[in-house]
Scaffold this motif. Structure first.
Motif, PDB file in Angstrom:
ATOM      1  N   LYS A   4     -88.723  41.971 -81.351  1.00  0.00           N
ATOM      2  CA  LYS A   4     -90.150  42.190 -81.135  1.00  0.00           C
ATOM      3  C   LYS A   4     -90.880  40.934 -81.580  1.00  0.00           C
ATOM      4  CE  LYS A   4     -90.205  46.327 -79.519  1.00  0.00           C
ATOM      5  NZ  LYS A   4     -90.791  46.657 -78.232  1.00  0.00           N
ATOM      6  N   PHE A   5     -92.020  40.676 -80.954  1.00  0.00           N
ATOM      7  CA  PHE A   5     -92.782  39.463 -81.241  1.00  0.00           C
ATOM      8  C   PHE A   5     -94.143  39.798 -81.825  1.00  0.00           C
ATOM      9  CE2 PHE A   5     -89.690  38.435 -78.045  1.00  0.00           C
ATOM     10  CZ  PHE A   5     -89.225  37.201 -78.428  1.00  0.00           C
ATOM     11  N   ASN A   6     -94.660  38.888 -82.651  1.00  0.00           N
ATOM     12  CA  ASN A   6     -95.987  39.033 -83.232  1.00  0.00           C
ATOM     13  C   ASN A   6     -97.004  38.847 -82.108  1.00  0.00           C
ATOM     14  OD1 ASN A   6     -98.540  38.297 -84.467  1.00  0.00           O
ATOM     15  ND2 ASN A   6     -97.419  38.072 -86.370  1.00  0.00           N
ATOM     16  N   VAL A   7     -97.897  39.811 -81.907  1.00  0.00           N
ATOM     17  CA  VAL A   7     -98.848  39.767 -80.791  1.00  0.00           C
ATOM     18  C   VAL A   7     -99.954  38.739 -80.990  1.00  0.00           C
ATOM     19  CG1 VAL A   7     -98.383  42.137 -80.069  1.00  0.00           C
ATOM     20  CG2 VAL A   7    -100.212  41.691 -81.705  1.00  0.00           C
ATOM     21  N   TYR A   8    -100.071  38.175 -82.171  1.00  0.00           N
ATOM     22  CA  TYR A   8    -101.112  37.182 -82.445  1.00  0.00           C
ATOM     23  C   TYR A   8    -100.585  35.752 -82.450  1.00  0.00           C
ATOM     24  CZ  TYR A   8    -103.476  41.418 -83.765  1.00  0.00           C
ATOM     25  OH  TYR A   8    -104.001  42.683 -83.746  1.00  0.00           O
ATOM     26  N   PRO A  28    -104.900  40.886 -79.281  1.00  0.00           N
ATOM     27  CA  PRO A  28    -103.556  40.328 -79.171  1.00  0.00           C
ATOM     28  C   PRO A  28    -103.519  39.276 -78.068  1.00  0.00           C
ATOM     29  CG  PRO A  28    -103.615  42.518 -78.225  1.00  0.00           C
ATOM     30  CD  PRO A  28    -104.941  42.291 -78.873  1.00  0.00           C
ATOM     31  N   ARG A  29    -102.766  38.216 -78.284  1.00  0.00           N
ATOM     32  CA  ARG A  29    -102.680  37.121 -77.307  1.00  0.00           C
ATOM     33  C   ARG A  29    -101.285  36.982 -76.698  1.00  0.00           C
ATOM     34  NH1 ARG A  29    -107.921  35.521 -76.286  1.00  0.00           N
ATOM     35  NH2 ARG A  29    -109.058  35.578 -78.227  1.00  0.00           N
ATOM     36  N   PHE A  30    -100.280  37.605 -77.317  1.00  0.00           N
ATOM     37  CA  PHE A  30     -98.899  37.499 -76.850  1.00  0.00           C
ATOM     38  C   PHE A  30     -98.293  38.886 -76.691  1.00  0.00           C
ATOM     39  CE2 PHE A  30     -99.912  33.602 -79.031  1.00  0.00           C
ATOM     40  CZ  PHE A  30     -99.331  32.621 -78.245  1.00  0.00           C
ATOM     41  N   CYS A  31     -97.384  39.028 -75.745  1.00  0.00           N
ATOM     42  CA  CYS A  31     -96.709  40.301 -75.494  1.00  0.00           C
ATOM     43  C   CYS A  31     -95.734  40.604 -76.641  1.00  0.00           C
ATOM     44  CB  CYS A  31     -95.960  40.227 -74.168  1.00  0.00           C
ATOM     45  SG  CYS A  31     -95.047  41.722 -73.759  1.00  0.00           S
ATOM     46  N   SER A  32     -95.751  41.836 -77.127  1.00  0.00           N
ATOM     47  CA  SER A  32     -94.850  42.210 -78.223  1.00  0.00           C
ATOM     48  C   SER A  32     -93.412  42.372 -77.747  1.00  0.00           C
ATOM     49  CB  SER A  32     -95.319  43.507 -78.875  1.00  0.00           C
ATOM     50  OG  SER A  32     -95.227  44.580 -77.956  1.00  0.00           O
ATOM     51  N   ASP A  33     -93.193  42.568 -76.451  1.00  0.00           N
ATOM     52  CA  ASP A  33     -91.840  42.748 -75.917  1.00  0.00           C
ATOM     53  C   ASP A  33     -91.133  41.434 -75.597  1.00  0.00           C
ATOM     54  OD1 ASP A  33     -91.981  45.539 -76.037  1.00  0.00           O
ATOM     55  OD2 ASP A  33     -92.937  45.647 -74.070  1.00  0.00           O
ATOM     56  N   CYS A  34     -91.888  40.451 -75.039  1.00  0.00           N
ATOM     57  CA  CYS A  34     -91.230  39.224 -74.591  1.00  0.00           C
ATOM     58  C   CYS A  34     -91.791  37.951 -75.235  1.00  0.00           C
ATOM     59  CB  CYS A  34     -91.313  39.108 -73.074  1.00  0.00           C
ATOM     60  SG  CYS A  34     -92.983  38.963 -72.410  1.00  0.00           S
ATOM     61  N   GLY A  35     -92.934  38.029 -75.917  1.00  0.00           N
ATOM     62  CA  GLY A  35     -93.515  36.865 -76.572  1.00  0.00           C
ATOM     63  C   GLY A  35     -94.291  35.942 -75.646  1.00  0.00           C
ATOM     64  N   ARG A  36     -94.422  36.330 -74.358  1.00  0.00           N
ATOM     65  CA  ARG A  36     -95.184  35.498 -73.421  1.00  0.00           C
ATOM     66  C   ARG A  36     -96.674  35.612 -73.701  1.00  0.00           C
ATOM     67  NH1 ARG A  36     -90.960  37.158 -70.153  1.00  0.00           N
ATOM     68  NH2 ARG A  36     -90.052  35.494 -68.904  1.00  0.00           N
ATOM     69  N   ARG A  37     -97.402  34.552 -73.396  1.00  0.00           N
ATOM     70  CA  ARG A  37     -98.859  34.550 -73.535  1.00  0.00           C
ATOM     71  C   ARG A  37     -99.443  35.486 -72.487  1.00  0.00           C
ATOM     72  NH1 ARG A  37    -102.318  32.516 -76.684  1.00  0.00           N
ATOM     73  NH2 ARG A  37    -104.184  31.407 -76.116  1.00  0.00           N
ATOM     74  N   MET A  38    -100.406  36.309 -72.889  1.00  0.00           N
ATOM     75  CA  MET A  38    -101.020  37.264 -71.977  1.00  0.00           C
ATOM     76  C   MET A  38    -102.393  36.768 -71.531  1.00  0.00           C
ATOM     77  SD  MET A  38    -100.067  40.990 -73.568  1.00  0.00           S
ATOM     78  CE  MET A  38    -100.954  40.816 -75.097  1.00  0.00           C
ATOM     79  N   ILE A  39    -102.852  37.314 -70.418  1.00  0.00           N
ATOM     80  CA  ILE A  39    -104.215  37.079 -69.951  1.00  0.00           C
ATOM     81  C   ILE A  39    -105.084  38.084 -70.687  1.00  0.00           C
ATOM     82  CG2 ILE A  39    -105.764  37.182 -67.980  1.00  0.00           C
ATOM     83  CD1 ILE A  39    -103.266  36.607 -66.228  1.00  0.00           C
ATOM     84  N   CYS A  51     -99.690  41.296 -69.525  1.00  0.00           N
ATOM     85  CA  CYS A  51     -98.454  40.517 -69.530  1.00  0.00           C
ATOM     86  C   CYS A  51     -97.922  40.507 -68.095  1.00  0.00           C
ATOM     87  CB  CYS A  51     -97.424  41.149 -70.462  1.00  0.00           C
ATOM     88  SG  CYS A  51     -95.790  40.351 -70.387  1.00  0.00           S
ATOM     89  N   SER A  52     -97.467  39.353 -67.629  1.00  0.00           N
ATOM     90  CA  SER A  52     -96.955  39.254 -66.260  1.00  0.00           C
ATOM     91  C   SER A  52     -95.685  40.087 -66.055  1.00  0.00           C
ATOM     92  CB  SER A  52     -96.671  37.795 -65.906  1.00  0.00           C
ATOM     93  OG  SER A  52     -95.681  37.257 -66.751  1.00  0.00           O
ATOM     94  N   ARG A  53     -94.992  40.417 -67.133  1.00  0.00           N
ATOM     95  CA  ARG A  53     -93.749  41.193 -67.029  1.00  0.00           C
ATOM     96  C   ARG A  53     -93.885  42.651 -67.460  1.00  0.00           C
ATOM     97  NH1 ARG A  53     -89.241  37.392 -66.218  1.00  0.00           N
ATOM     98  NH2 ARG A  53     -90.434  35.650 -65.440  1.00  0.00           N
ATOM     99  N   HIS A  54     -94.782  42.939 -68.403  1.00  0.00           N
ATOM    100  CA  HIS A  54     -94.817  44.274 -69.003  1.00  0.00           C
ATOM    101  C   HIS A  54     -96.105  45.053 -68.779  1.00  0.00           C
ATOM    102  CE1 HIS A  54     -91.628  42.139 -71.250  1.00  0.00           C
ATOM    103  NE2 HIS A  54     -91.002  43.266 -70.979  1.00  0.00           N
ATOM    104  N   GLY A  55     -97.004  44.534 -67.963  1.00  0.00           N
ATOM    105  CA  GLY A  55     -98.193  45.288 -67.598  1.00  0.00           C
ATOM    106  C   GLY A  55     -99.383  45.075 -68.508  1.00  0.00           C
ATOM    107  N   GLU A  56    -100.320  46.023 -68.418  1.00  0.00           N
ATOM    108  CA  GLU A  56    -101.610  45.879 -69.079  1.00  0.00           C
ATOM    109  C   GLU A  56    -101.733  46.783 -70.301  1.00  0.00           C
ATOM    110  OE1 GLU A  56    -106.299  45.905 -67.746  1.00  0.00           O
ATOM    111  OE2 GLU A  56    -104.707  45.572 -66.285  1.00  0.00           O
TER     112      GLU A  56
END
Length: 66
Positions: A4-8, A28-39, A51-56
């Motif tokens: 799991k990733f830190n969402v901040y 939160p700025r990052f996805c907790s599942d993959c660590g990618r930067r979110m919109i 998140c482009s992979r895990h939704g909104e």
């Protein structure tokens, strides 16, 4: 067990959380599942993050869980 990733910060869980985030002032700025930067879009009544992979994720959804 998946990491799991830190969402901040986007770092693996266990890192430090910024002070503004601890106070609830930062969305939160990052996805907790993959660590990618979110919109992230901040609104007067909350925020939404995608998140482009895990939704909104929406702050309104989190309020109903409490």
């Amino acid at each position: 067990m998946p990491t799991k990733f830190n969402v901040y910060t986007g770092e693996p869980e266990g890192g430090s959380t910024p002070a503004a985030a601890q106070l609830g002032l930062e969305p939160p700025r990052f996805c907790s599942d993959c660590g990618r930067r979110m919109i992230v879009q901040v609104r007067p009544d909350g925020w939404s993050a995608k998140c482009s992979r895990h939704g909104e994720l929406d702050s309104k959804d989190l309020e109903t869980r409490r």
